[in-house]
Design an enzyme around this catalytic site. Structure first.
Site, mmCIF file in Angstrom:
data_model
loop_
_atom_site.group_PDB
_atom_site.id
_atom_site.type_symbol
_atom_site.label_atom_id
_atom_site.label_comp_id
_atom_site.label_asym_id
_atom_site.label_seq_id
_atom_site.Cartn_x
_atom_site.Cartn_y
_atom_site.Cartn_z
ATOM 1 N N GLU A 1 48.081 39.237 38.079
ATOM 2 C CA GLU A 1 48.187 38.910 36.656
ATOM 3 C C GLU A 1 47.869 40.123 35.778
ATOM 4 O O GLU A 1 47.342 41.134 36.247
ATOM 5 C CB GLU A 1 47.259 37.760 36.297
ATOM 6 C CG GLU A 1 45.787 38.116 36.402
ATOM 7 C CD GLU A 1 44.919 37.274 35.470
ATOM 8 O OE1 GLU A 1 45.190 37.285 34.251
ATOM 9 O OE2 GLU A 1 43.974 36.639 35.952
ATOM 10 N N LYS B 1 34.690 31.053 36.551
ATOM 11 C CA LYS B 1 33.537 31.736 35.963
ATOM 12 C C LYS B 1 32.443 30.767 35.532
ATOM 13 O O LYS B 1 32.700 29.631 35.182
ATOM 14 C CB LYS B 1 33.980 32.554 34.756
ATOM 15 C CG LYS B 1 34.472 33.918 35.166
ATOM 16 C CD LYS B 1 34.955 34.704 33.993
ATOM 17 C CE LYS B 1 36.224 34.151 33.439
ATOM 18 N NZ LYS B 1 37.413 34.353 34.225
HETATM 19 N N1 PSU Z 1 39.450 35.851 35.088
HETATM 20 C C1 PSU Z 1 39.020 37.107 34.857
HETATM 21 N N2 PSU Z 1 39.381 37.734 33.732
HETATM 22 C C2 PSU Z 1 40.242 37.153 32.874
HETATM 23 C C3 PSU Z 1 40.718 35.835 33.132
HETATM 24 C C4 PSU Z 1 40.292 35.231 34.254
HETATM 25 O O1 PSU Z 1 38.299 37.656 35.654
HETATM 26 O O2 PSU Z 1 40.573 37.784 31.888
HETATM 27 C C5 PSU Z 1 41.776 35.237 32.265
HETATM 28 C C6 PSU Z 1 42.863 34.688 33.201
HETATM 29 O O3 PSU Z 1 44.088 35.286 32.837
HETATM 30 C C7 PSU Z 1 42.858 33.206 32.947
HETATM 31 C C8 PSU Z 1 42.445 33.192 31.518
HETATM 32 O O4 PSU Z 1 44.108 32.619 33.193
HETATM 33 O O5 PSU Z 1 41.399 34.150 31.455
HETATM 34 C C9 PSU Z 1 42.006 31.836 31.053
HETATM 35 O O6 PSU Z 1 42.005 31.805 29.667
HETATM 36 P P1 PSU Z 1 41.900 30.430 28.893
HETATM 37 O O7 PSU Z 1 40.527 29.919 29.220
HETATM 38 O O8 PSU Z 1 42.064 30.786 27.430
HETATM 39 O O9 PSU Z 1 43.010 29.567 29.420
#
Ligand code: PSU
Ligand code: MN
Length: 318
Positions: free
Chosen positions: A31, A165
């Protein structure tokens, strides 16, 4: 033109990815939100390059996915990684953002959900990330549930991650995945991983350490016509892992700041990651880099095992 053909007109594969696909060599998708919004420059670009090199050294082709110049790009050059990591201009692209960013010709970094959509369109079955999005703490009131979870419910890509996380409500995230029929596999330990920390305190559905077993499980799901993703959790390597109590305390502080400052929507995850990095004196960033590299190894081994198992009837078609 079928709908499938139409979608393909929006995709551009890099020459190495096109060559790997033509030769039926295994490919792992990566990603780009993690590069543009998950880590600071230059560690983001350095990590992206190191991860690609690691995957390539295992005989698997890495395909970092982003939206550039009105096309979904499958596989990026070093210059393109630099552009994403450095410009600070990239939009965060999840399912709802994809049409706008493509049609507008903007620069877009794909989230887990966005990358899954693009990987499936490109016929790539394995995707490596850091941590998946999930149900945020307090979602009972904010409704903040990552679109990643809905995507896992419907898009047939295996997602290798270090769990979710600690900024999230991990118990509710696992409940949501259960409701949506998304299997959660774990390797190297029984429990689901907790990103910066190894152990979330919650069990995964199945522990499968052997990539051949993982591949068999995934093939069986897709052969049955059970569309949707599979989560494969791998814990952050011991040397870089943080204690759950420490990261929990820091997370509470970052969450309180986010609330005070009125941070909402797609800005929440990047804000928290940045605050946690500062509050841990950069140790969370070191853990983040280590876990992404480890996930890349796990993902490359899985892609090799899936290639060996052959493409089943129900797998994503190229
Ligand atoms: N995990 C990481 N760093 C990130 C993310 C996840 O270590 O930047 C990102 C991923 O791209 C995940 C997103 O899909 O955060 C989720 O964001 P939201 O909670 O706004 O859907
Ligand atoms: Mn959200």
């Amino acid at each position: 033109m079928t709908a499938e053909d139409l979608a393909q007109t929006w995709l551009v594969r890099s020459p190495p990815v096109a060559a790997a696909q033509a030769a039926r060599r295994p490919i792992v998708a990566l990603e780009s939100t993690l590069i543009a919004h998950g880590m600071p420059y230059p560690e983001n670009v350095g990590t992206a390059r190191a991860v690609q090199a690691l995957i390539r050294s295992m005989g698997v082709e890495p395909a970092t996915i982003a939206v550039i110049g009105g096309r979904i790009r499958i596989g990026l050059s070093d210059d393109e990684l630099e552009l994403l990591g450095r410009s600070g201009q990239a939009q965060k692209v999840s399912r709802r953002d994809l049409p706008a960013v493509l049609a507008g010709g903007e620069l877009g970094a794909t989230t887990v959900a966005g990358t899954m959509i693009c990987a499936a369109l490109a016929g790539i079955e394995v995707f490596v990330t850091g941590g998946i999005g999930g149900v945020h703490r307090g979602a009972q009131e904010t409704f903040d549930i990552s679109a990643d979870l809905q995507e896992l419910a419907k898009t047939s890509v295996a997602v290798v991650c270090a769990g979710a996380k600690s900024i999230l409500d991990i118990a509710l995230t696992l409940e949501y995945l259960e409701t949506q029929g998304v299997p959660v596999l774990s390797c190297e330990q029984d429990n689901f991983a907790a990103f910066y920390a190894r152990d979330s305190g919650f069990r995964a559905d199945h522990r499968l350490d052997d990539p051949a077993q993982q591949a068999r499980f995934i093939r069986t799901k897709w052969d049955l016509g059970l569309a949707g993703g599979v989560v494969l959790s791998a814990p952050v390597p011991q040397a870089a892992a943080m204690a759950r109590e420490e990261i929990d305390a820091v997370t509470l502080q970052a969450l309180a700041e986010a609330r005070r400052k009125g941070v909402t929507g797609k800005a929440v995850t990047p804000f928290l990651l940045d605050r946690i990095k500062l509050l841990t004196g950069g140790r969370s960033l070191a853990a983040n880099v280590a876990l992404v590299k480890h996930n890349a190894e796990v993902g490359a081994r899985l892609a090799l095992a899936l290639a060996q198992a052959g493409r089943g009837a129900g797998a994503a078609s190229p």
